[in-house]
Design a protein around this motif. Structure first.
Motif, short mmCIF file in Angstrom:
data_model
loop_
_atom_site.label_atom_id
_atom_site.label_comp_id
_atom_site.label_asym_id
_atom_site.label_seq_id
_atom_site.Cartn_x
_atom_site.Cartn_y
_atom_site.Cartn_z
N LEU A 1 0.71 -1.10 -0.05
CA LEU A 1 -0.08 0.11 -0.07
C LEU A 1 0.63 1.16 0.17
O LEU A 1 0.50 2.29 -0.62
CB LEU A 1 -0.84 -0.19 1.26
N ARG A 2 1.77 1.27 0.88
CA ARG A 2 2.94 2.35 0.71
C ARG A 2 3.44 2.73 -0.67
O ARG A 2 3.74 3.88 -0.95
CB ARG A 2 3.86 2.28 1.83
N CYS A 3 3.67 1.68 -1.26
CA CYS A 3 4.10 1.65 -2.79
C CYS A 3 3.03 2.18 -3.74
O CYS A 3 3.26 2.34 -4.74
CB CYS A 3 4.94 0.45 -3.19
N GLY A 4 1.99 2.20 -3.31
CA GLY A 4 0.74 2.54 -4.08
C GLY A 4 0.22 1.45 -4.83
O GLY A 4 -0.56 1.33 -5.97
N TRP A 5 0.36 -0.04 -4.23
CA TRP A 5 0.06 -1.12 -4.69
C TRP A 5 -0.99 -1.99 -3.80
O TRP A 5 -1.00 -1.42 -2.64
CB TRP A 5 1.01 -2.22 -4.96
N VAL A 6 -1.61 -2.99 -4.21
CA VAL A 6 -2.51 -3.96 -3.28
C VAL A 6 -1.83 -5.29 -3.52
O VAL A 6 -1.62 -5.56 -4.66
CB VAL A 6 -3.96 -3.83 -3.77
N LEU A 7 -1.75 -6.09 -2.51
CA LEU A 7 -1.34 -7.17 -2.51
C LEU A 7 -2.68 -8.22 -2.25
O LEU A 7 -3.12 -7.96 -1.49
CB LEU A 7 -0.37 -7.62 -1.26
N GLU A 8 -2.79 -9.03 -3.12
CA GLU A 8 -4.07 -9.78 -2.95
C GLU A 8 -3.51 -11.39 -3.14
O GLU A 8 -2.79 -11.79 -3.85
CB GLU A 8 -4.86 -9.78 -4.15
N ALA A 9 -4.34 -12.36 -2.50
CA ALA A 9 -4.11 -13.70 -2.71
C ALA A 9 -5.13 -14.00 -3.71
O ALA A 9 -6.29 -13.47 -3.54
CB ALA A 9 -4.43 -14.25 -1.31
N LYS A 10 -4.74 -14.92 -4.54
CA LYS A 10 -5.58 -15.44 -5.32
C LYS A 10 -5.92 -16.91 -5.47
O LYS A 10 -4.90 -17.62 -4.89
CB LYS A 10 -5.17 -15.18 -6.84
N GLU A 11 -7.05 -17.33 -5.82
CA GLU A 11 -7.33 -18.84 -5.88
C GLU A 11 -6.48 -19.49 -6.84
O GLU A 11 -6.34 -18.99 -8.07
CB GLU A 11 -8.81 -19.06 -6.02
N SER A 12 -6.03 -20.66 -6.42
CA SER A 12 -4.89 -21.50 -7.47
C SER A 12 -5.23 -23.03 -7.09
O SER A 12 -5.26 -23.42 -6.02
CB SER A 12 -3.68 -21.15 -7.15
#
Length: 168
Positions: free
Chosen positions: A146-157
């Motif tokens: 978030l500080r870098c302007g991004w979102v970290l998401e977990a995705k189904e796999s």
């Protein structure tokens, strides 16, 4: 005496993504060798990413540490981390991080509880005592993104853990 415990962060810098990721993985070099873990990537030296170096460190060290923990639980299977970067107009669109570990339960992904401070499914054995992990790694990685302007998401796999870093 007057001590200043916090300061302003400098501006984000365009840093070489490959070098940042390699430096982060060096921390785990002996552990990766012990479990025969390989890293595959399409990241090349010309890809630069606007960020703070310590935030990329927080993101990737937490992801790699989790992958190592869970892949140690799997015997007899190839252990691979794949990092794929999508680029357009010389900017990073998104980064995909995948491993060949046991993966993450879809209920945990949908609820996003894995990003909550204190939540962990890791079990550690210290001095003969079983305990849970701290549950801080993915929370820290998400805040760094978030500080870098991004979102970290977990995705189904169906084949291990899958995380995606994307712009907000």
């Amino acid at each position: 005496m007057n001590f200043k415990t916090s300061g302003r962060r400098g501006k984000k810098e365009k840093l070489p993504l490959l070098k940042l990721i390699k430096n982060d993985c060096l921390i785990f070099e002996s552990e990766m060798s012990d479990v025969e873990l390989k890293i595959e990537s399409n990241v090349n030296a010309e890809i630069f990413f606007e960020c703070w170096e310590q935030d990329i460190y927080s993101i990737f060290t937490n992801l790699v540490e989790n992958s190592l923990y869970w892949m140690r639980q799997k015997q007899g299977m190839k252990k691979i981390i794949s990092i794929y970067v999508s680029i357009s107009d010389e900017d990073v669109d998104f980064i995909e991080y995948r491993d060949t570990g046991p993966g993450i339960d879809s209920k945990l992904i949908k609820s996003e509880i894995i990003f909550e401070p204190g939540y962990s499914t890791k079990e550690t054995n210290r001095d003969g005592q079983k305990s849970k992990g701290t549950g801080l790694g993915l929370c820290i990685a998400g805040e760094a993104a978030l500080r870098c302007g991004w979102v970290l998401e977990a995705k189904e796999s169906n084949s291990g853990a899958y995380f995606k870093l994307r712009t907000k």
